[in-house]
Design an enzyme around this catalytic site. Structure first.
Site, short mmCIF file in Angstrom:
data_model
loop_
_atom_site.label_atom_id
_atom_site.label_comp_id
_atom_site.label_asym_id
_atom_site.label_seq_id
_atom_site.Cartn_x
_atom_site.Cartn_y
_atom_site.Cartn_z
N ASP A 112 12.59 6.32 48.55
CA ASP A 112 11.71 5.85 49.61
C ASP A 112 11.48 4.36 49.33
O ASP A 112 11.77 3.87 48.23
CB ASP A 112 10.39 6.63 49.63
C1 BGC Z 1 8.20 5.64 54.42
C2 BGC Z 1 9.52 6.26 54.81
C3 BGC Z 1 10.28 5.30 55.69
C4 BGC Z 1 10.46 4.00 54.96
C5 BGC Z 1 11.20 2.97 55.77
C6 BGC Z 1 8.37 4.25 53.85
O1 BGC Z 1 7.14 3.62 53.72
O2 BGC Z 1 7.54 6.46 53.51
O3 BGC Z 1 9.31 7.47 55.47
O4 BGC Z 1 11.51 5.85 56.06
O5 BGC Z 1 9.17 3.46 54.67
O6 BGC Z 1 10.45 2.54 56.84
#
Ligand code: BGC
Length: 806
Positions: free
Chosen positions: A319
Site C-alpha cells: 500500500d
Molecule cells: C490506500 C490505497 C490506495 C493507495 C493509492 C492508499 O492510501 O490505502 O487503497 O490504493 O493509497 O491511492
C-alpha cells in the site's frame, strides 16, 4: 533608537531568509525524495520495426535484431526469462519501486496520464514501458483535466462496493467490473487498484464503504466477480488490503493481535476465494501489522499462504508508502514498493550490496513485475484512445445501483402511485452523495441528485420545500463548498443540515402529495467514524424525522426515508416513524435516477443487507476493541508522516486500539456473533424487502463427489415481477468445538420472475467448506456428524432446514 531599529530589521531579515531557506530546502527534499527522482530513466517510446516471417515486431532495445523478449510469438514466461537475463542488477533494483507520487498529484509531462497514483518504472535501455496503476474500487480515479488540453478525462463513479455486495449478483458485479476495465483501457491505465475486500469488522471503520461485507464468502465471491470483469479487458487488478486492515486509526503502525482461527475463517477467507476464483494480477499488502509483523514483511502471509497454499501467481505491491524495511518486504514476497521513493531506492541498493537482500529474491520480484508488464496492453502496442463509452457506463451504473439498494420498510406506500408533487426534505435530497472520500473516490463529471432523478421521471418537486433548502444553503454557504484537489481526499463533504419550522412544514405538507426525507453520511480514507452524530442520528435529524413524519401523517400523507449513506447507522430508535425506508447507499453518479427507478416501481428492489444493522453499536463483539476517539488524517499530517516516518511507540506507552488492536471477538464478527448470542438486531444480515413475495420449495438435496447439491423452485406469488436472493447457511449439530450457530456457505439470485411464474435455482457446496480452522493442527478440519443445511430469505428468515451426515 536607530540602532535598535537596524537590529530589528537585521533579525527579521535573517528570520525571513531562514524561513525561505528552510521552505526551499523542504521543497527540494520532498521533490527529490517523493516526486521526481527518476533522472535518466525516461520511457522509450520510439522503436523501429522489424519484420520476420510476415510478422512485425518492435526493436525495443534498438540492436537491429529480434530478441526473444521482443518476439510476441513466445510465451510470456520465455520472454520474461530472456529480458531478465539482459537486465543489469541496477535495472532490476530500479524496477522494484515506483516512480514516486508526481503523477498521482497531477505533476506530469504534457500528453501523459495525470492522476495515476502509481507506476511500474520503465527500463529505457530495453524498451520496457511505464505501467500505470490507478485507484480504485468505485471506478477509475485520474485527474479530469490536463494543463493545455481542452479535452476532459472524467471517469464513471460506479456504486460503492457495499452497495454492489447488497445486490448479491455476481453477473452484475462482473458487468460493472467489465465497464471499469474498459474505462481503464481507454484511458491507458494498466492496473486498477481494487477491489477492496476487507471485512466489515466494526461499523465505524471509515473505509467500510469500499469493502463488501461482514461475511467472507460474500466478500470473496463479489470481489472475484469484480476481478474477473475488470481483467476480461486485459487490465489488471490489485485486490486490497491484504490483510486485516479494519480500521483507519493509526493505520501505519497499528498491530492487529488476532487468533489464527479468526485469520483463516474470517480475514483471509475472502481473499482466498478471490485468488482461487479469479487469479488477480496483483494483491496489495496492507499498512498494518498482524501479530507483530507488517503484512508487507510477512513471509507467512505473502509466500506460505498466498502463493504456496492458495496458488497466487501474480505480484504483491505495498500500500502507498506502507511498511518499513525494504529488504524484509522483497524477501517476504512483497515484490513492488509503491508509489516508490528515492529513500527506498537507496535502501534497496544498500541491502543488495550488504547481502541483506539476495539476488534470488531480487530476481524473483523482478520476474513477477515483468510478467505483469508483458501481460499488459502496453506491451501489445495498444493505442489507448481516451474515449470511453461514458454514456453506456452511466447506464450500467444506474442499473447496478438500483439492484443493490435495500428496501428496509414499506407500509403500503411504495411503489408510488397517484403522486404528482413530491416534497424533498433534508439537504442530501438536493446534494446526493455518490461515494465516499479518499482513494475510493472518483472524479466524475456529474452526480444526479434525488431532485434531478425525480424531475427526470416527470414528477413535480415541491417548490416550498425547495425554496426552504435554497434559503438554508445561502445562509450556510460555507458548508456547501466542496473540498477540492488534495484537500478533498481527506475531507468528507458534509453540508449543514436544515431545521424546519412548524409553519414551513405545514406549507410543505399541504402543497405536496408525499414527502421524502433523505439522511446523508459521508466518510472515507484517513479516519474512522464516530458513534455520536454519525452512527447515531444527530439531535437535529431526530427532531426532523419526528416532526416531518408527524406533519405528513396529520394530513394523511406518507413520508418515505432515503438513506444516502456509506456505512451502517442506528435505525431502531426511529424506524417505526416513516412509512417506508429505502437504504440507497451511495449509488455512484446516477444515484438519484436509481432511487427514482425504485420509488416508481420501474425496478422492483431486490437488494439484501451484506451486514447486520445492530440495535446498539456496543452489541458488536468487536466494539470493546475499536478506536473510540478517531482522528481524521490531514494533508499536513500525511506530508509530515512521509518526511518523518512515525516511530514505534515504546512498549510501555502503547495505546490500545491505536498502537495495537486485539481482535478479542475472534471469529464472532457480524451475524456470527449476533446469532450465537441470540441478540435482537434492527435489520439482520441478508435482509431486504421486495414489492412481491416468493415461495421456496426444495426439490433436491444430495451429496455427490464430496459436494452438496441443492436445488429449489422459487415461485413469485405476488403481482409484480421480481428477483429473489436465496441464502444457504450451515450449522454443525452437537459440535465439539465453539462454532457460530450458522455460517453462509452459498447464495444465488434468480432472474426476473414474472408473477405466478417459477424459476429453478441450484447451488453446490464443497463439503470441505464446512471445515473449521484447527489451531492445533494448523490446518482446516472437518468435524464428523450431522449438519443442518438452512435455506433462507435472510439469516433470520429460514424457510427450510435439511439435515445431512458426513
Ligand atoms: C490506500 C490505497 C490506495 C493507495 C493509492 C492508499 O492510501 O490505502 O487503497 O490504493 O493509497 O491511492
Amino acid at each position: 533608537m536607530k540602532k535598535k531599529r537596524i537590529l530589528f530589521f537585521k533579525i527579521t531579515g535573517l528570520l525571513i531568509f531562514l524561513i525561505l531557506l528552510s521552505g526551499g530546502l523542504s521543497f527540494w527534499y520532498v521533490n527529490k525524495t517523493f516526486l521526481t527522482f527518476e533522472n535518466g530513466y525516461d520511457e522509450q517510446t520510439n522503436f523501429s520495426e522489424l519484420t520476420k516471417d510476415g510478422y512485425t515486431f518492435f526493436d525495443r532495445n534498438n540492436n537491429g535484431k529480434l530478441d526473444v523478449y521482443e518476439d510476441h510469438r513466445h510465451s510470456i514466461k520465455v520472454r520474461v526469462h530472456d529480458v531478465l537475463s539482459q537486465m543489469t542488477l541496477e535495472e532490476k533494483i530500479h524496477i522494484l519501486k515506483g516512480a514516486g507520487m508526481a503523477s498521482g498529484i497531477g505533476i506530469t509531462k504534457p500528453g501523459r496520464i495525470s492522476g495515476a497514483v502509481g507506476t511500474i518504472v520503465p527500463t529505457p535501455r530495453l524498451g520496457i514501458p511505464t505501467i500505470y496503476l490507478s485507484d480504485g474500487p468505485a471506478g477509475l480515479r485520474i485527474e479530469p483535466t490536463r494543463k493545455g488540453e481542452n479535452k476532459t478525462f472524467y471517469c464513471t463513479a460506479f456504486p460503492i462496493a457495499t452497495l454492489l455486495a447488497s445486490s448479491w449478483n455476481e453477473a452484475l458485479i462482473y458487468e460493472v467490473g467489465n465497464a471499469m476495465g474498459k474505462e481503464a483501457e481507454a484511458y491507458g491505465i494498466d492496473v486498477i487498484l481494487g477491489p477492496a475486500a476487507n471485512i466489515h469488522r466494526h461499523p465505524l471503520c471509515g473505509r467500510n464503504f469500499e469493502y463488501f461485507s461482514e461475511d467472507p464468502l460474500l466478500s470473496g465471491y463479489m470481489g472475484a466477480a469484480m476481478v474477473n470483469g475488470i481483467q476480461s479487458n486485459g487490465v489488471g487488478t490489485s485486490v486490497k488490503h491484504f490483510v486485516a486492515n479494519n480500521q483507519e486509526t493509526n493505520r501505519l503502525l497499528n498491530d492487529v493481535i488476532v487468533s489464527d482461527r479468526a485469520m483463516h475463517e474470517i480475514y483471509l477467507k475472502g481473499f482466498e476465494h478471490i485468488v482461487k476464483r479469479s487469479q488477480p494480477w496483483t494483491i496489495m499488502s496492507s499498512y498494518n501489522k498482524v501479530n507483530g509483523t507488517y503484512t508487507s514483511e510477512s513471509n507467512n502471509l505473502l509466500t506460505d499462504i498466498l502463493r504456496d497454499k492458495w496458488g497466487f501467481k501474480g505480484l504483491v505491491m505495498t500500500d502507498w508508502f506502507g511498511g518499513k524495511n525494504v529488504a524484509a518486504q522483497i524477501s517476504a514476497g512483497n515484490d513492488l514498493l509503491e508509489p516508490g521513493t528515492n529513500r527506498q531506492w537507496k535502501a534497496l541498493i544498500k541491502a543488495a550490496e550488504n547481502g541483506e537482500l539476495s539476488l534470488d529474491h531480487i530476481n524473483r520480484a523482478t520476474t513477477r513485475i515483468l510478467t505483469l508488464v508483458f501481460k499488459t496492453k502496453k506491451m501489445q502496442n495498444y493505442n489507448y484512445n481516451n474515449t470511453p463509452d461514458l454514456k453506456k457506463h452511466a447506464e450500467i451504473t444506474r442499473n447496478s445501483a438500483s439492484e443493490g439498494m435495500v428496501l428496509l420498510k414499506n407500509e403500503d406506500v411504495l411503489p408510488f402511485s397517484d403522486i404528482n408533487n413530491i416534497a424533498l426534505l433534508g439537504v442530501t435530497s438536493y446534494e446526493f452523495i455518490s461515494g465516499g472520500t479518499g482513494s475510493g473516490d472518483v472524479n466524475e463529471a456529474y452526480t444526479i441528485s434525488l431532485e434531478e432523478g425525480l424531475s427526470n421521471a416527470g414528477f413535480k418537486i415541491n417548490n416550498i420545500a425547495k425554496q426552504t433548502f435554497e434559503t438554508h444553503k445561502i445562509a450556510t454557504i460555507e458548508s456547501f463548498k466542496k473540498p477540492e484537489g488534495l484537500e478533498a481526499i481527506f475531507t468528507p463533504f458534509t453540508p449543514s443540515e436544515m431545521k424546519y419550522t412548524t409553519e414551513q412544514l405545514h406549507n410543505i405538507v399541504t402543497t405536496s402529495d408525499i414527502g421524502i426525507l433523505t439522511l446523508g453520511r459521508n466518510a472515507g480514507e484517513g479516519g474512522d467514524r464516530l458513534e455520536k452524530d454519525d452512527f447515531l442520528v444527530t439531535e437535529l435529524e431526530h427532531e426532523m424525522i419526528y416532526k416531518i413524519t408527524e406533519a405528513f401523517h396529520k394530513e394523511n400523507k406518507k413520508l418515505i426515508m432515503v438513506l444516502n449513506i456509506g456505512g451502517v447507522i442506528e435505525t431502531h430508535s426511529w424506524k417505526t416513524l416513516p412509512d417506508a425506508i429505502l437504504l440507497a447507499w451511495q449509488g455512484g453518479q446516477e444515484g438519484g435516477n436509481s432511487v427514482t427507478d425504485i420509488l416508481t416501481g420501474k425496478v422492483n428492489p431486490s437488494g439484501k443487507l451484506p451486514m447486520t444493522f445492530p440495535m446498539y453499536l456496543s452489541d458488536h463483539a468487536s466494539h470493546d476493541n475499536f478506536p473510540k476517539n478517531p482522528k481524521m488524517f490531514t494533508l499536513e499530517g500525511m506530508v509530515k508522516n512521509l518526511i518523518f516516518p512515525p516511530n514505534e511507540t515504546p512498549k510501555a506507552r502503547k495505546v490500545k486500539d491505536e498502537d495495537y488492536t486485539i481482535y478479542e471477538e475472534g471469529i464472532y464478527v457480524g451475524y456470527r456473533h449476533f446469532d450465537k448470542k441470540n441478540l435482537e438486531v434492527s435489520y439482520p444480515f441478508g435482509f431486504g424487502l421486495s414489492y412481491t413475495n416468493f415461495d421456496y420449495e426444495m426439490t433436491e438435496i444430495d451429496v455427490k463427489n464430496d459436494t452438496i447439491n441443492i436445488s429449489l423452485n422459487i415461485k413469485n406469488t405476488g403481482t409484480i415481477p421480481g428477483k429473489e436472493i436465496i441464502q444457504f447457511y450451515i450449522k454443525k449439530m452437537n459440535s465439539k468445538i465453539d462454532r457460530p450457530s450458522q455460517e453462509l456457505k452459498a447464495f444465488t439470485k434468480t432472474k426476473l420472475i414474472e408473477p405466478e411464474a417459477m424459476e429453478s435455482v441450484s447451488v453446490k457446496i464443497p463439503i470441505k467448506e464446512l471445515s473449521y480452522w484447527d489451531e492445533k493442527k494448523n490446518d482446516w478440519a472437518l468435524e464428523k456428524g450431522s449438519y443442518n443445511i438452512k435455506v433462507g430469505a435472510s439469516s433470520r428468515d429460514i424457510r427450510q432446514i435439511e439435515q445431512l451426515k458426513f
